[in-house]
Motif scaffolding. Structure first.
Motif, short mmCIF file in Angstrom:
data_model
loop_
_atom_site.label_atom_id
_atom_site.label_comp_id
_atom_site.label_asym_id
_atom_site.label_seq_id
_atom_site.Cartn_x
_atom_site.Cartn_y
_atom_site.Cartn_z
N TYR A 198 -73.20 -44.76 14.49
CA TYR A 198 -72.73 -45.89 13.70
C TYR A 198 -71.23 -45.78 13.53
CZ TYR A 198 -77.65 -46.36 13.00
OH TYR A 198 -78.99 -46.51 13.22
N SER A 199 -70.55 -45.64 14.64
CA SER A 199 -69.10 -45.54 14.61
C SER A 199 -68.52 -46.44 15.68
CB SER A 199 -68.67 -44.10 14.86
OG SER A 199 -68.92 -43.78 16.20
N ILE A 200 -67.19 -46.47 15.79
CA ILE A 200 -66.54 -47.37 16.74
C ILE A 200 -66.87 -47.02 18.18
CG2 ILE A 200 -64.58 -48.13 15.41
CD1 ILE A 200 -63.07 -45.79 16.86
N LEU A 201 -67.50 -45.86 18.39
CA LEU A 201 -67.80 -45.50 19.77
C LEU A 201 -68.76 -46.47 20.42
CD1 LEU A 201 -68.33 -41.65 19.75
CD2 LEU A 201 -66.51 -42.92 20.84
N PHE A 202 -69.62 -47.09 19.63
CA PHE A 202 -70.70 -47.87 20.24
C PHE A 202 -70.68 -49.32 19.82
CE2 PHE A 202 -72.58 -44.53 22.40
CZ PHE A 202 -72.53 -43.40 21.62
N TYR A 203 -71.36 -50.09 20.58
CA TYR A 203 -71.41 -51.54 20.46
C TYR A 203 -71.87 -52.00 19.09
CZ TYR A 203 -73.43 -56.16 21.65
OH TYR A 203 -73.79 -57.46 21.69
N GLY A 204 -72.82 -51.28 18.52
CA GLY A 204 -73.49 -51.78 17.31
C GLY A 204 -72.61 -51.86 16.08
N CYS A 461 -81.59 -52.43 18.16
CA CYS A 461 -80.23 -52.48 18.72
C CYS A 461 -80.17 -51.83 20.10
CB CYS A 461 -79.26 -51.78 17.77
SG CYS A 461 -77.56 -52.30 18.04
N TRP A 462 -80.68 -52.56 21.08
CA TRP A 462 -80.80 -51.97 22.42
C TRP A 462 -79.45 -51.69 23.07
CZ3 TRP A 462 -78.81 -54.67 26.52
CH2 TRP A 462 -78.59 -56.03 26.33
N GLY A 536 -70.79 -48.54 31.65
CA GLY A 536 -71.07 -48.24 30.24
C GLY A 536 -70.01 -48.72 29.27
N ALA A 537 -68.83 -49.14 29.81
CA ALA A 537 -67.74 -49.46 28.89
C ALA A 537 -68.07 -50.64 28.00
CB ALA A 537 -66.46 -49.74 29.67
N PHE A 538 -68.88 -51.56 28.49
CA PHE A 538 -69.21 -52.73 27.70
C PHE A 538 -70.06 -52.37 26.50
CE2 PHE A 538 -69.28 -57.15 27.16
CZ PHE A 538 -70.54 -57.51 26.69
N TYR A 539 -70.93 -51.37 26.65
CA TYR A 539 -71.83 -51.01 25.56
C TYR A 539 -71.27 -49.93 24.67
CZ TYR A 539 -74.80 -53.30 28.85
OH TYR A 539 -75.33 -54.19 29.72
N ALA A 540 -70.29 -49.20 25.17
CA ALA A 540 -69.75 -48.08 24.40
C ALA A 540 -68.24 -48.07 24.60
CB ALA A 540 -70.36 -46.76 24.87
N PRO A 541 -67.50 -48.79 23.77
CA PRO A 541 -66.05 -48.86 23.97
C PRO A 541 -65.36 -47.50 23.95
CG PRO A 541 -66.76 -50.55 22.44
CD PRO A 541 -67.94 -49.70 22.69
N CYS A 610 -76.90 -56.46 15.26
CA CYS A 610 -75.81 -55.51 15.48
C CYS A 610 -74.92 -55.97 16.62
CB CYS A 610 -76.33 -54.10 15.77
SG CYS A 610 -77.13 -53.91 17.35
N GLY A 611 -73.67 -55.60 16.56
CA GLY A 611 -72.74 -55.94 17.62
C GLY A 611 -72.03 -57.25 17.34
N PRO A 612 -70.99 -57.53 18.14
CA PRO A 612 -70.18 -58.71 17.88
C PRO A 612 -70.84 -60.03 18.29
CG PRO A 612 -69.34 -57.51 19.76
CD PRO A 612 -70.46 -56.71 19.22
#
Lengths: 799, 189
Positions: A198-204, A461-462, A536-541, A610-612
């Protein structure tokens, strides 16, 4: 050795100085023409200065010429400055000078900015240019990833962190109550759960508000555009590098034409600065000389072609089996991990939790040597065998990656199903709350439910789950690579060095000896790592940032490892032609990793909480919303027209036709090229023949001439056919008589032709009656008219 | 730049930049390395010369089989002893630099391979060339028969006018078709 250096510049210089001394008297009254010619000379001098470094002269001479040219330019630029428009001219000249200086300084600065130049140069001097090309590729990748990181960080992560809601304020940004007691555990964090998840690392983590903060920054739009823009930028950079590489390489078509000459003149690598590498190089050059000499002498004997074909088919079959086996293994393991996810996490061992990544890395380690062993059945030429090996490893990595993706896709679908039920439950719960509230308080203005963010029911939150999988895969890949280097190279080198004292056979010369640097394996690993990052960059900035760190440490770690644990290759590997090959692979991987992301954006529905993009039907709806709400109305209209199938189909048709046309044109150019080459070959052969023949004909003609008294070389049969026009030009016969002699020396062959052709002509001219022949000095002279005509190229008169 | 007595003058530096393919940092580095090779007395001379043995001690040239020829080709010494001034040294580095053109490189390669300095590569030059490439020890050398075969193959490939030697234009023609020449004919300090 006196080189054939052009003397022209010196001559023009002296003539210029003479002309300049003439003109210096009347500088004030230069006419237009003189101004123009002076300007031209000044320009010529400037051009000369610019190309001075291309001339293979001594520095002293170039310096002298440079000083002269510079003095001339300075002197006459001043002169040209007088007269109309002089201020403008002087200004232009000054700006041009400043521009040149600025360009030069900027180039110097750019060269100084390139990192790791020393390190790579050191590797190059020890191992040759092929191993160094891997490090240059690594550095290029680092640059690419740095730019991608800048995009991601600056346009997505930073706005969310600075202008978005902080951790714990809303449901998606908070660790759920059930997980909170374990959220800080190291084991959970290493699995990217708990606070990591639940941090900026991931999409959610990202919120779906349309605009955030004071600047009204549109985060969801920015997220989508950056996600797509990453691919666009990478594509642009890869293609630009490919174009630049293909420019430098000459045409590789004539491989067989200059084998020996190339081996002689171009095989030494002047960057080698290490005696051991030099010795290796000597040995390999000698071997290659001997091999090609033997090849040239021997006939190609196909001994037992059937056995060879059978072995090759067998080898391919075995390799296909192993590829299929590895794909199946991955699928099986991913399915098992889904079952594990349903069990209680505490009961699983570390191995069971990370089974997927472990198996994938293991396959990547074990299969390439297996392929190489099987490939020994095939007995190909080493270069061809290398290409096959690379192709197979590529197929292995690709198969593994896509199997992984398909298995992941199953998981995503399962999560989507689960989400539906949770979403229904949430909506139902919310409706209940609203109806209860309104019936209790009798108002329609209902505040949102007062539940702590940690207690809200969450969907699965897939996207974050997919992001976590990619990050775990990357991390395990890093771990495996570094472990391999540590154990496979460093430990091996230590054992060989220190156990050698007390071992029965010579460890350094025989098995296992020191390792060689595996260029192709490392380059392919790098390419596939980049493919995973792109996916993976799209799902995990945060993944791009992780990769930047990984490449940075890789550079230092691998260059240390190669210098301290590896030895130069025994067989030398020409890296130059392969550059575009690896870039081509990278391009292919880029396209293949684009597909899943585009599919996700266009087809799969985003998670509802979850997510933008939460709450929307598809992810790209963000763009539509922006067009409708934020941009002026007519742009919306333009887009509606542009997406009309009636417009898109003709556009697609036009592009297909353009591709067909360009293809046909390029084929024509290739054919024209081949024709030109053939012509050049023919011209060369003809010239060779002519020179060879010239010697023979010369000799024969000379002998004949010596024998005959009158220096006439034609057979007597020709003298009967004296055409009438000859009489008129009889006075010229002595001169003509010389002609055949003269002609014989240069064109002996042609003369014979002339004589035989001369025969039919006289029959045509019958206007004048035949006169006395006494005037023609040489009775047995050749019929000069036609011959002369031939000699001059003018046809004899015909009636 | 330490304790070297003679620093590079700014105007000379910009002229060298104009006349060679080297960048400013490369010229400064070359000056530093050149000064290190000079003996103490020589440093104060206006145009000092480094003897060939010192030049051959540079790590970049030490392992090169053509090191002596390189020194001879770039040397402007009247005594033909292969000694280099700083400008000769810059000429050397410029021809071997990354940005030098194919024409320059092939020109100098030809002169390096022309062992007897007669303007063409004849059989004797080619034989010496092969011996340089196969190393100094006896067991790596080619036999006479192999050498003969090799030289006749090379002349067949490169000698267009069949005069038994390879001249500069034939050499440049061969080199221009090679994809690796420019990248391997490089020396960087």
């Amino acid at each position: 050795l006196d080189r054939t250096s052009p003397e022209r510049p010196e001559n023009t210089l002296s003539s210029d100085s003479s002309s300049s001394s003439g003109e210096s008297g009347d500088e004030d009254s230069l006419s237009e023409g003189e101004m123009a010619s002076l300007k031209e000379e000044v320009e010529e001098k400037k051009k000369l200065i610019a190309t001075l470094r291309n001339k293979p002269w001594r520095m002293k001479r170039r310096l002298k010429l440079l000083k002269e040219c510079q003095a001339f330019v300075e002197k006459f630029e001043g002169a040209l400055g007088k007269g109309k428009g002089r201020k403008l001219y002087a200004y232009k000249v000054m700006m041009a000078k400043k521009m040149i200086k600025f360009n030069r300084d900027f180039d110097n600065f750019k060269t100084a900015c390139i990192p790791w130049e020393r390190k790579i140069k050191e590797v190059e001097s020890h191992f040759g240019s092929s191993v160094a090309s891997y490090f240059i590729f690594l550095r290029w990748m680092y640059g690419l990833n740095l730019v991608l990181f800048a995009f991601m960080f600056g346009l997505v992560v930073l706005p969310e962190v600075m202008m978005g809601l902080p951790y714990g304020s809303i449901a998606r940004k908070t660790v759920p109550r059930a997980e909170q007691e374990r959220a800080m555990d190291i084991s959970v964090l290493l699995d990217f759960g708990g606070y990591c998840k639940y941090s900026i690392l991931f999409y959610g983590f990202y919120n779906d508000e349309r605009t955030i903060g004071v600047l009204q920054f549109r985060l969801p739009l920015s997220y989508l555009l950056v996600g797509v823009g990453i691919f666009g930028y990478s594509l642009m950079v890869v293609i630009r590098t490919m174009a630049r590489n293909s420019d430098e390489g000459g045409d590789g078509g004539d491989d067989g034409q200059f084998t020996f000459a190339f081996k002689m003149f171009t095989s030494w690598d002047y960057l080698i600065g290490n005696p051991e590498t030099a010795d290796n190089k000597y040995a390999s050059i000698t071997t290659s000389f001997k091999e090609s000499i033997v090849d040239e002498q021997e006939n190609q004997k196909d001994e037992n072609i059937h056995l060879r074909r059978f072995l090759r088919v067998l080898a391919n079959f075995l390799i296909l089996c192993s590829l299929g086996g590895s794909g199946f293994l991955i699928y099986f393991v991913v399915k098992r991990s889904q079952e594990f996810a349903n069990l209680d996490q505490d009961e699983l061992s570390w191995f069971e939790k990370n089974e997927v990544e472990f198996v994938m890395s293991l396959l990547g380690l074990v299969c390439p040597p297996l392929f190489e062993t099987i490939a020994e059945l095939e007995e190909y030429h080493p270069r061809i065998a290398l290409k096959w090996q690379l192709g197979r490893i590529f197929a292995l990595f690709l198969g593994n990656l896509y199997t992984f993706l398909f298995a992941l896709f199953d998981e995503v679908n399962a999560k989507l199903e689960k989400e539906k039920s949770i979403r229904n439950a949430t909506i139902w719960g919310l409706n209940e709350y609203y109806s209860n509230y309104s019936s209790y308080h009798n108002t329609t203005d209902i505040p949102p439910p007062d539940i702590h963010p940690a207690d809200v029911i969450r969907g699965p939150c897939w996207e974050t789950a997919v992001g976590i999988e990619f990050v775990k895969l990357t991390v395990s890949d890093i771990q495996v690579t570094y472990m391999t280097i540590l154990i496979g190279d460093f430990l091996r080198a230590m054992i060989v060095r220190f156990l050698n004292y007390c071992w029965c056979w010579d460890l350094e010369a025989g098995f296992p000896s020191y390792g060689e640097f595996d260029i192709s394996g490392n380059v392919l690993g790098l390419i596939f790592n980049q493919g995973m990052i792109w996916m993976g960059a799209f799902y995990a900035p945060g993944l791009v940032g992780l990769n930047v760190l990984r490449l940075l440490t890789s550079m230092y770690y691998q260059s240390w490892a190669v210098m301290s644990c590896n030895v130069p290759h025994e067989r030398v590997f020409k890296a130059s032609k392969s550059n575009n090959f690896y870039m081509g692979l990278l391009l292919l991987v880029l396209f293949l990793s684009l597909l899943p992301v585009v599919y996700t954006i266009m087809t799969l529905p985003p998670s509802f909480d979850c997510g933008p993009f939460s709450g929307r039907e598809q992810m790209y709806n963000v763009v539509m919303e922006t067009i409708e709400n934020d941009l002026p109305a007519f742009i919306g209209n333009i887009f509606t027209y542009a997406t009309n199938p009636g417009l898109i189909l003709p556009a697609v048709l036009l592009m297909v036709l353009a591709i067909y046309y360009l293809n046909a044109t390029s084929k024509n150019y290739q054919n024209a090229n081949l024709e030109l080459k053939k012509k050049m070959q023919m011209a060369r052969d003809e010239e060779k023949n002519r020179r060879n023949n010239k010697e023979n004909t010369n000799q024969v003609m000379q002998d004949l001439e010596d024998l005959l008294p009158n220096r006439s070389l034609l057979p007597p049969a020709a003298e009967e056919e004296n055409p009438p026009p000859v009489r008129e030009k009889g006075s010229k016969s002595p001169k003509v008589a010389k002609r055949p002699g003269a002609a014989a020396n240069g064109k002996g062959v042609n003369l014979q032709n002339d004589v035989s052709l001369a025969a039919p002509n006289p029959k045509a001219a019958v206007t004048h009656p035949p006169g006395p022949r006494g005037l023609s000095g040489n009775a047995r002279g050749p019929p000069p008219g036609p011959v002369r005509g031939r000699g001059r190229g003018t046809p004899p008169p015909r009636h | 730049m330490g304790t070297t007595a003679s620093q590079l003058r700014k105007d000379l530096l910009s002229e060298y930049q104009e006349l060679t393919f080297l960048t400013k940092q490369e010229i400064i580095l070359a000056h530093k390395r050149f000064s290190e090779l000079l003996s103490k007395e020589d440093r104060n001379l206006p145009t000092p010369r480094v003897p060939m043995e010192k030049v051959l001690s540079l790590p970049e040239l030490k392992s090169n089989p053509f090191r002596k020829r390189i020194c001879h080709v770039f040397s402007t010494s009247d005594m033909k002893d292969g000694s280099l001034t700083f400008e000769d040294f810059l000429d050397l580095l410029s021809a071997f630099s990354d940005s030098a053109t194919l024409e320059i490189k092939s020109h100098y390669a030809f002169r390096i391979f022309d062992f007897d300095d007669d303007g063409t590569l004849d059989g004797g030059d080619l034989e010496k060339l092969v011996n340089c490439l196969t190393g100094e020890t006896d067991d790596t050398r080619l036999t006479t028969e192999e050498m003969r075969q090799l030289i006749s193959n090379i002349l067949e490939e490169s000698d267009i006018d069949k005069d038994g030697t390879v001249n500069l234009s034939e050499f440049q023609h061969v080199i221009s078709r090679s994809p690796d020449f420019v990248s391997s004919f490089k020396i960087v300090l």
